[in-house]
Design a protein around this motif. Structure first.
Motif, PDB file in Angstrom:
ATOM      1  N   LYS A 192       0.865  -1.187   0.000  1.00 53.89           N
ATOM      2  CA  LYS A 192       0.000   0.000   0.000  1.00 53.89           C
ATOM      3  C   LYS A 192       0.893   1.225   0.000  1.00 53.89           C
ATOM      4  CE  LYS A 192      -4.132  -1.814   2.206  1.00 53.89           C
ATOM      5  NZ  LYS A 192      -5.074  -1.654   3.312  1.00 53.89           N
ATOM      6  N   ILE A 193       0.587   2.151  -0.910  1.00 54.14           N
ATOM      7  CA  ILE A 193       1.396   3.370  -1.047  1.00 54.14           C
ATOM      8  C   ILE A 193       0.473   4.563  -0.900  1.00 54.14           C
ATOM      9  CG2 ILE A 193       2.945   4.666  -2.553  1.00 54.14           C
ATOM     10  CD1 ILE A 193       3.329   1.983  -4.134  1.00 54.14           C
ATOM     11  N   VAL A 194       0.802   5.469   0.009  1.00 51.83           N
ATOM     12  CA  VAL A 194       0.044   6.721   0.114  1.00 51.83           C
ATOM     13  C   VAL A 194       0.927   7.850  -0.414  1.00 51.83           C
ATOM     14  CG1 VAL A 194       0.697   7.284   2.510  1.00 51.83           C
ATOM     15  CG2 VAL A 194      -1.431   8.162   1.574  1.00 51.83           C
ATOM     16  N   LEU A 195       0.350   8.678  -1.280  1.00 52.58           N
ATOM     17  CA  LEU A 195       1.085   9.786  -1.883  1.00 52.58           C
ATOM     18  C   LEU A 195       0.455  11.109  -1.464  1.00 52.58           C
ATOM     19  CD1 LEU A 195       1.479   8.477  -5.565  1.00 52.58           C
ATOM     20  CD2 LEU A 195       3.107   8.257  -3.708  1.00 52.58           C
ATOM     21  N   LEU A 196       1.267  12.019  -0.987  1.00 59.30           N
ATOM     22  CA  LEU A 196       0.807  13.375  -0.686  1.00 59.30           C
ATOM     23  C   LEU A 196       1.251  14.249  -1.856  1.00 59.30           C
ATOM     24  CD1 LEU A 196      -0.142  15.766   1.004  1.00 59.30           C
ATOM     25  CD2 LEU A 196       1.928  15.615   2.352  1.00 59.30           C
ATOM     26  N   LEU A 197       0.281  14.831  -2.554  1.00 57.86           N
ATOM     27  CA  LEU A 197       0.583  15.580  -3.774  1.00 57.86           C
ATOM     28  C   LEU A 197       0.610  17.085  -3.517  1.00 57.86           C
ATOM     29  CD1 LEU A 197      -1.603  13.591  -6.327  1.00 57.86           C
ATOM     30  CD2 LEU A 197       0.678  13.073  -5.486  1.00 57.86           C
ATOM     31  N   GLN A 198       1.225  17.783  -4.462  1.00 58.35           N
ATOM     32  CA  GLN A 198       1.413  19.225  -4.322  1.00 58.35           C
ATOM     33  C   GLN A 198       0.085  19.984  -4.378  1.00 58.35           C
ATOM     34  OE1 GLN A 198       3.297  21.130  -7.623  1.00 58.35           O
ATOM     35  NE2 GLN A 198       4.460  22.514  -6.348  1.00 58.35           N
ATOM     36  N   ASN A 199      -0.898  19.422  -5.083  1.00 57.51           N
ATOM     37  CA  ASN A 199      -2.134  20.169  -5.322  1.00 57.51           C
ATOM     38  C   ASN A 199      -3.269  19.787  -4.369  1.00 57.51           C
ATOM     39  OD1 ASN A 199      -2.552  17.664  -6.347  1.00 57.51           O
ATOM     40  ND2 ASN A 199      -3.488  18.313  -8.265  1.00 57.51           N
ATOM     41  N   ASN A 200      -2.931  19.565  -3.085  1.00 52.91           N
ATOM     42  CA  ASN A 200      -3.963  19.389  -2.054  1.00 52.91           C
ATOM     43  C   ASN A 200      -4.754  18.091  -2.240  1.00 52.91           C
ATOM     44  OD1 ASN A 200      -5.216  20.343   0.261  1.00 52.91           O
ATOM     45  ND2 ASN A 200      -6.715  21.562  -0.837  1.00 52.91           N
ATOM     46  N   ILE A 201      -4.047  17.014  -2.604  1.00 49.23           N
ATOM     47  CA  ILE A 201      -4.691  15.703  -2.820  1.00 49.23           C
ATOM     48  C   ILE A 201      -3.885  14.628  -2.079  1.00 49.23           C
ATOM     49  CG2 ILE A 201      -5.148  13.885  -4.558  1.00 49.23           C
ATOM     50  CD1 ILE A 201      -5.852  15.949  -6.546  1.00 49.23           C
ATOM     51  N   LEU A 228      -0.331  -2.134  -4.826  1.00 49.88           N
ATOM     52  CA  LEU A 228       0.583  -2.768  -5.781  1.00 49.88           C
ATOM     53  C   LEU A 228       0.709  -4.236  -5.406  1.00 49.88           C
ATOM     54  CD1 LEU A 228       2.504  -1.973  -8.150  1.00 49.88           C
ATOM     55  CD2 LEU A 228       4.306  -1.721  -6.471  1.00 49.88           C
ATOM     56  N   ASN A 229       0.238  -5.121  -6.288  1.00 44.92           N
ATOM     57  CA  ASN A 229       0.298  -6.554  -6.024  1.00 44.92           C
ATOM     58  C   ASN A 229       1.660  -7.084  -6.496  1.00 44.92           C
ATOM     59  OD1 ASN A 229      -0.168  -9.197  -5.504  1.00 44.92           O
ATOM     60  ND2 ASN A 229      -1.825  -9.458  -6.997  1.00 44.92           N
ATOM     61  N   LEU A 230       2.536  -7.364  -5.529  1.00 47.74           N
ATOM     62  CA  LEU A 230       3.915  -7.758  -5.860  1.00 47.74           C
ATOM     63  C   LEU A 230       4.007  -9.169  -6.426  1.00 47.74           C
ATOM     64  CD1 LEU A 230       5.681  -6.285  -2.699  1.00 47.74           C
ATOM     65  CD2 LEU A 230       5.613  -5.275  -4.966  1.00 47.74           C
ATOM     66  N   SER A 231       2.988  -9.995  -6.161  1.00 50.39           N
ATOM     67  CA  SER A 231       3.048 -11.385  -6.631  1.00 50.39           C
ATOM     68  C   SER A 231       2.604 -11.524  -8.090  1.00 50.39           C
ATOM     69  CB  SER A 231       2.176 -12.276  -5.733  1.00 50.39           C
ATOM     70  OG  SER A 231       0.857 -11.781  -5.700  1.00 50.39           O
ATOM     71  N   ALA A 232       2.111 -10.433  -8.678  1.00 52.00           N
ATOM     72  CA  ALA A 232       1.668 -10.486 -10.082  1.00 52.00           C
ATOM     73  C   ALA A 232       2.867 -10.637 -11.008  1.00 52.00           C
ATOM     74  CB  ALA A 232       0.893  -9.223 -10.424  1.00 52.00           C
ATOM     75  N   GLN A 233       2.608 -11.159 -12.202  1.00 49.45           N
ATOM     76  CA  GLN A 233       3.669 -11.345 -13.194  1.00 49.45           C
ATOM     77  C   GLN A 233       4.309 -10.009 -13.559  1.00 49.45           C
ATOM     78  OE1 GLN A 233       4.120 -14.632 -14.355  1.00 49.45           O
ATOM     79  NE2 GLN A 233       6.057 -13.952 -15.246  1.00 49.45           N
ATOM     80  N   VAL A 250      -2.534   0.135  -8.743  1.00 45.57           N
ATOM     81  CA  VAL A 250      -3.962   0.447  -8.940  1.00 45.57           C
ATOM     82  C   VAL A 250      -4.367   1.476  -7.896  1.00 45.57           C
ATOM     83  CG1 VAL A 250      -6.304  -0.498  -8.978  1.00 45.57           C
ATOM     84  CG2 VAL A 250      -4.371  -1.908  -9.734  1.00 45.57           C
ATOM     85  N   ARG A 251      -4.991   2.573  -8.351  1.00 41.94           N
ATOM     86  CA  ARG A 251      -5.411   3.608  -7.392  1.00 41.94           C
ATOM     87  C   ARG A 251      -6.633   3.121  -6.626  1.00 41.94           C
ATOM     88  NH1 ARG A 251      -6.136   9.254  -9.875  1.00 41.94           N
ATOM     89  NH2 ARG A 251      -8.317   8.720 -10.184  1.00 41.94           N
ATOM     90  N   ALA A 252      -6.477   3.020  -5.317  1.00 43.26           N
ATOM     91  CA  ALA A 252      -7.560   2.494  -4.477  1.00 43.26           C
ATOM     92  C   ALA A 252      -8.502   3.605  -4.025  1.00 43.26           C
ATOM     93  CB  ALA A 252      -6.976   1.782  -3.256  1.00 43.26           C
TER      94      ALA A 252
END
Length: 938
Positions: free
Chosen positions: A374-383, A389-394, A399-401
Motif C-alpha cells: 500500500k502506497i500513500v502519496l501526498l501531492l502538491q495540489n492538495n490531494i 501494488l500486487n507484488l506477486s503479479a507477473q 492500482v489507485r484504491a
C-alpha cells in the motif's frame, strides 16, 4: 479617564478547504490497531488523520501557531511525533489526540525525525544543522550533536549497534557513536546535497540519494576490533553491472575517519542504481520490513524497487552457478570456481513506477502480510492518493484504491464571496468554483470553471457570477451546479466585479482598459419553456490604463476605479463624467472599498500602505503603513467605519477609519493571503491563502481594549526576543560536537523564576520560624505561628516541601535549561534542601539528575565555597546509599518479573509478551510468498 471606544474581538472559528499541506510528509498510522487504512498528513499548524477508505477526517491533532514540517509515528503505533517550523517537537497520543510531551531544542524548522526500534529515543534533525537525541520516556533531551554545515535531511538509527547515521545538504553523511557521542566517520563521496538515505538488507547496506539520477549503494560491515594494518582486506563478493558504476577516483577520499582508533564501521561504495528521473531525490524510504525501497524526484513518478533477502540472494547465486557450470560443460571449459556474482540490479530489482496525477511531495509504504504493497502519496495540489501494488503479479501494476480531493481546491483560491443570508460561502480557484456551508464547513457544490479572479452571488443567492483570467463572465446555477452562460466580457483578465446597490446589475473592470456596466435580465431558451437569468451589456467606460478594481458608492451616484497608473479615479455613474482623482500611492492600488454612508473610501496598494480619503473633496485623511508586503484585499464591515485588510505578509488586520488606529491582527495563515470576504452582517470573515487553506473568523462577544492589545503584543515580542537571545554558556562545555539538548525559552525562564520564588519563600519562612521561636522563648509559652497563605493553599505543607512541589512541576524537558539560568546565590539553599529530600528518599531520580547538573555547571564556585564542604560530603553519602537502594529495588523487581515470566511460559507452554509460534508461522508464510514472487519475476 476619557471614554474609550469599545471593539469586539474576532477570533479563529475554523480551518477548512485543506486536505493536506505540501510542507511536511505523509505517514501511515495505526488507529484502533488497523494499519494501512489511516494516514496522518500535515495541515498548516494541525495534523489531520484521514480514513482513506471512507475519505473522512477521523482525528485532528491541534497545533499552536507554527506550521508542521515533519511527522514520525512511533514503533508501537500509539504516538505521533510532530516537528514544527519553529524547531519545537510535540508528541501526540493517537488514542486521545492530546500532546503529551513538548521538546524545545532547535532554532529552525525540524526537517527529520526518527524513533529507535524500541520507541524510547527520538532523534531530530533541523535546518539549524544540529541533531538532537531525545529521551521520550523521561521526556527530556539527552544531547545535541553538532557537525553538519547545512540543513540535516535524514536521520537513521541502527538497531544492532548504538549508532546514528545523518545526512545533510552539506554533501556529507555522518556516522555517530551514541555511547561516546561523537562523529567517528564522515562519507564524502557525494558531489551535491544528500537529500535522502535508507538502510536495507538488515542494515548491511546504505542507499543515498543526491541531486543526480544515481542511488549510491554502500556496504556496511561492523568492525569489532582494530585490524592489523598489514592484514589484507577480504574481497567483497559484490560486482557491478553496466548500470552499476564502478568505484571511481572519488572512492580514494570516501572516508574521513575523525577518530581512526575507534573505528566501528567500514562503509565502502559498491555501485549505483540508476533512477529514471533526472532531477534530485525528494524522498527516499523503505517500508518497515526493508524489503521495498521507493523514491521520487520533483515530478509525478514514484519508483518502486524490491530488495532481495539473503536467502533469495543465495538461491539466485546457486542458480547462476548451475547455469555457469552447464555452460562450461557445453563449451568444454573448466568449471568456474566462485567467480559467479550477482549484480546490484539483480539484488535491487525495479518493480514498478507509480504515476500520480500531480507532483509528489512525500509518500509512505506499508507491506501487508499477504504481499500487497500500500502506497500513500501526498501531492502538491492538495490531494492524497492511495495505491495498491500486487507484488506477486507477473507484471506488478499500481492500482489507485482511493483519492481524497473533495475537501479543497487544487490551486490557490483567488476570490471569495458571502451569500446575503450569511450561510453560503463561494470560493473559486484556477479549476473550480466551490460552495461551502458556513455552519458545517462541508462543500455542497463543486463546479468546473476557468481561472477565476473575481466573483459575486446574484441577488437571491440562486446563481453566482465568476470573472476569469481570459476575460469571460461565467454564470452558474447553484441548484443544478451547471454552467448556464459564458460571455466574452473583456479582451484581458476580469480583475474586479461589483454588484450595484439597487441589485439590478453589476459592473466589471478588466485589463483591456474598460469598465463595463451589466444588467440582469430574464431570457427565454428555445429548449425550455421557463425563462432563465442572463446578463446584458448596457454601457462602457473607456480609460487610459488597465482597470484593477471597481466599487460603487452606496447611493449609486459615484463609481471608483483604480488604475495601473497608481491613481483612483471617481466618476459620476449617470453621465460617466470625471469627478475626482485620488493620487498619492507609489504603486498600483490593488483593492479598495467605500463605507456604508458613502463618506469614506479606503484604498490598499502594492506599496504596503492603506490610505483613507474623504469622498466629498478627495482629500487624504490619513496614510497607514498596513502590511509588510502588498495589500491584497480591503473591505469595510457593514454599517461601520471599521475595515479589514489582507496582505502578502500572511496577516489580516482590522482598522478604525475614524480614529486611524490598528485594532487587531488575525494571525493564522502561513503564506500570502490572496483575498477575504465579510458576511453582510459583519459577524464572519473568511480568508484564502497560498497555503491552500480557507479560514473562518468569528466576531465574539469579548470586548477588545486597545491598550491591553498593545501590551499583549509587546509581551509576545519580548518572548520572541528571549528565544532569539544567545544561549547561556555552560561551564566546562566546549563548543564542539556535543552540547545540551534544550534551549532557552520563555517557559524555562518562568520555571527558573518559580524555583527562585519558592526558595525565597523558604528563606522568609525559616527566618520567621527562628523569630517565632525566640518570641516563644521570651514569652515562656507557645504563641500561634501564622501560616503563609501559599502554604495553606497547598494543605499546610512545610516550606521545604513546597520547594519540592515547585521543583517537581518543572517539565522534565525544561529542567536543565531552567537550572542553567538560576543564579548561583540560590544554589547553596537548593543543595541543602536536596540533601534533606534525598535523605528522606523523596524523588531520588529527579533530584540526582538536578544535583549532578548543578555540580557540573557550578563546579568551581561550589568547590571554592567552604560553607558547602559539609553539605557536599553529606550529599555524597546520602546519594550513594539511596541510589544503591533504588538499584537494588529495580534489580529485585526485574528478577521477580523474569521469574514470573518463566513460570507462566512453563505453565502455558507459550512465550510471554510475544507469541513466537505466530511469528514463526508468519515468517514462513512471507518466505513462501516471496519465493513465489521471485519465481514469477524470473
Amino acid at each position: 479617564m476619557g471614554l474609550t471606544r469599545q471593539y469586539l474581538r474576532y477570533g479563529p472559528a475554523a480551518l477548512f478547504g485543506l486536505v493536506a499541506s505540501a510542507r511536511g510528509n505523509a505517514a501511515f498510522v495505526a488507529l484502533r490497531g488497523e494499519r494501512g487504512r489511516c494516514v496522518a498528513v500535515p495541515a498548516c499548524e494541525h495534523v489531520f488523520v484521514w480514513d482513506t477508505r471512507k475519505g473522512e477526517k477521523v482525528l485532528i491533532l491541534k497545533g499552536l501557531k507554527q506550521e508542521v514540517s515533519c511527522l514520525c509515528p512511533s514503533p508501537d503505533g500509539l504516538h505521533l511525533a510532530v516537528g514544527y517550523e519553529d524547531g519545537s517537537i510535540r508528541v501526540f497520543s493517537l488514542l486521545s489526540g492530546e500532546a503529551n510531551i513538548t521538546f524545545n531544542g532547535h532554532k529552525a524548522a525540524v526537517t527529520a525525525l526518527q524513533y529507535d526500534h524500541l520507541g524510547g529515543r527520538l532523534v531530530s534533525g533541523s535546518k539549524d544543522t544540529d541533531v538532537i537525541v531525545w529521551d521520550v520516556i523521561n521526556e527530556s533531551g539527552l544531547y545535541r550533536l553538532r557537525g553538519h554545515k547545512d540543513a540535516v535531511t535524514q536521520v537513521l538509527f541502527l538497531k544492532e549497534k548504538n549508532l546514528l547515521v545523518t545526512s545533510g545538504k552539506d554533501t556529507l553523511v555522518k556516522w555517530w557513536d551514541l555511547d561516546t557521542q561523537h562523529c567517528f566517520k564522515t562519507l564524502v563521496g557525494h558531489r551535491t546535497e544528500v537529500w535522502g538515505m535508507a538502510l536495507i538488507s538488515e542494515e548491511k547496506r546504505l542507499i543515498t540519494g543526491s541531486a543526480d539520477s544515481e542511488l549510491r549503494v554502500w556496504d556496511i560491515s561492523y568492525i569489532q576490533e582494530v585490524k592489523d594494518p598489514d592484514e589484507p582486506e577480504s574481497k567483497k563478493s559484490k560486482g557491478s553491472s553496466p548500470g552499476a558504476e564502478e568505484n571511481t577516483e572519488e572512492d580514494e577520499t570516501l572516508e574521513l575517519d575523525e577518530h581512526p582508533e575507534e573505528r566501528l564501521v567500514k562503509c565502502s561504495k559498491v555501485g549505483s542504481i540508476m533512477r529514471e528521473g533526472r532531477d534530485r531525490i525528494v524522498t527516499l524510504a523503505t517500508d518497515r520490513t526493508g524489503k521495498i525501497l521507493a523514491c521520487h524526484g520533483t515530478d509525478a513518478v514514484l519508483e518502486v524497487f524490491s530488495v532481495l533477502s539473503e536467502e533469495e540472494v543465495q538461491k539466485k547465486l546457486e542458480k547462476k552457478m548451475k547455469k555457469a557450470k552447464k555452460k562450461a560443460k557445453q563449451n568444454s571449459e573448466e568449471e568456474p570456481e566462485g567467480s559467479v556474482e550477482l549484480s546490484l540490479q539483480e539484488e535491487i530489482q525495479r518493480v514498478a513506477n507509480v504515476r500520480a496525477s500531480s507532483k509528489i511531495k512525500s509518500f509512505d509504504l506499508i507491506l501487508s502480510p499477504k504481499g500487497e504493497l500500500k502506497i500513500v502519496l501526498l501531492l502538491q495540489n492538495n490531494i492524497i492518493e492511495l495505491y495498491n501494488l500486487n507484488l506477486s503479479a507477473q507484471v506488478p501494476q499500481a492500482v489507485r484504491a482511493s483519492r481524497i480531493t473533495i475537501g479543497g481546491h487544487r490551486s490557490d483560491v483567488r476570490t471569495l464571496a458571502f451569500s446575503s443570508d450569511n450561510i453560503a460561502i463561494l470560493s473559486a480557484a484556477a479549476e473550480s468554483v466551490k460552495i461551502w456551508n458556513r455552519l458545517t464547513l462541508q462543500c455542497i457544490r463543486t463546479m468546473d470553471c476557468e481561472y477565476a479572479l473575481c466573483s459575486l452571488f446574484v441577488p437571491g443567492d440562486r446563481h453566482v457570477i465568476v470573472g476569469t483570467k481570459t476575460g469571460k463572465l461565467q454564470l452558474y446555477d447553484l441548484a443544478s451546479g451547471s454552467l448556464m452562460e459564458t460571455l466574452n466580457a473583456h479582451d484581458g483578465a476580469v480583475w474586479s466585479i461589483a454588484l450595484s446597490p439597487d441589485r439590478r446589475g453589476f459592473v466589471t473592470g478588466g485589463a483591456d482598459k474598460c469598465v463595463k456596466f451589466w444588467e440582469f435580465e430574464l431570457v427565454k431558451d428555445e429548449s425550455s419553456v421557463q425563462k432563465r437569468l442572463s446578463m446584458k451589456h448596457v454601457r462602457i467606460l473607456q480609460l487610459d490604463e488597465d482597470v484593477l478594481c471597481v466599487r460603487y458608492s452606496p447611493n449609486q451616484k459615484l463609481l471608483a476605479v483604480s488604475l495601473l497608473d497608481c491613481t483612483v479615479k471617481i466618476f459620476y455613474i449617470d453621465t460617466l463624467k470625471f469627478f475626482l482623482s485620488l493620487y498619492g500611492h507609489k504603486l498600483p492600488v490593488l483593492c479598495m472599498d467605500i463605507s456604508y454612508d458613502g463618506t469614506l473610501i479606503a484604498t490598499g496598494s502594492a506599496d504596503r500602505n492603506v490610505k483613507i480619503w474623504g469622498l466629498d473633496f478627495g482629500d487624504c485623511h490619513r496614510s497607514l503603513f498596513a502590511h509588510d508586503d502588498s495589500v491584497m484585499y480591503l473591505q469595510f464591515v457593514a454599517k461601520s467605519h471599521l475595515f479589514f485588510t489582507a496582505g502578502k505578509d500572511s496577516k489580516i488586520k482590522q482598522w478604525d477609519a475614524d480614529k486611524f488606529e490598528h485594532i487587531q491582527t488575525l494571525e493564522g495563515h502561513h503564506q500570502e493571503v490572496w483575498c477575504l470576504a465579510l458576511s453582510p452582517n459583519g459577524d464572519y470573515v473568511v480568508s484564502a491563502s497560498h497555503d491552500k487553506s480557507l479560514r473562518l473568523w468569528e466576531r465574539t462577544r469579548e470586548p477588545l481594549v486597545l491598550e491591553e492589545e498593545r501590551e499583549m503584543q509587546r509581551e509576545a515580542e519580548y518572548e520572541e526576543s528571549v528565544a532569539k537571545e544567545e544561549q547561556p554558556v555552560v561551564a566546562g562545555e566546549t563548543q564542539g560536537e556535543i552540547g545540551l539538548a534544550g534551549k532557552k525559552t520563555i517557559e524555562t525562564i518562568k520555571a527558573a523564576e518559580r524555583i527562585m520564588e519558592a526558595i525565597e519563600l523558604y528563606r522568609e519562612e525559616m527566618a520567621k520560624l527562628m523569630e517565632h521561636k525566640a518570641i516563644c522563648k521570651a514569652a515562656g509559652k507557645e504563641v500561634p505561628f501564622p501560616v503563609n497563605p501559599i502554604l495553606r493553599a497547598y494543605g499546610n505543607i512545610t516550606p521545604s516541601a513546597y520547594v519540592l512541589e515547585v521543583f517537581k512541576k518543572v517539565k522534565s524537558s525544561e529542567l536543565e535549561e531552567s537550572l542553567l539560568v538560576l543564579p548561583f546565590s540560590y544554589v547553596p539553599d537548593l543543595l541543602r534542601l536536596f540533601n534533606e529530600y534525598i535523605h528522606l528518599g523523596l524523588e531520588v531520580e529527579l533530584l540526582c539528575r538536578a544535583l549532578l547538573f548543578l555540580l557540573k555547571i557550578h563546579f568551581g564556585q561550589i568547590t571554592g565555597n567552604h560553607m558547602l564542604v559539609t553539605v557536599i560530603e553529606n550529599l555524597k553519602k546520602t546519594t550513594i546509599s539511596r541510589v544503591s537502594e533504588a538499584r537494588d529495588v529495580l534489580g529485585f523487581n526485574m528478577a521477580g518479573l523474569q521469574y514470573l515470566k518463566r513460570e507462566i511460559e512453563a505453565k502455558d507452554e507459550v512465550t510471554f509478551f510475544a507469541d513466537a509460534t505466530d511469528r514463526f508461522e508468519e515468517k514462513k508464510r512471507k518466505r513462501k510468498k516471496k519465493e513465489k514472487m521471485v519465481l514469477a519475476v524470473l
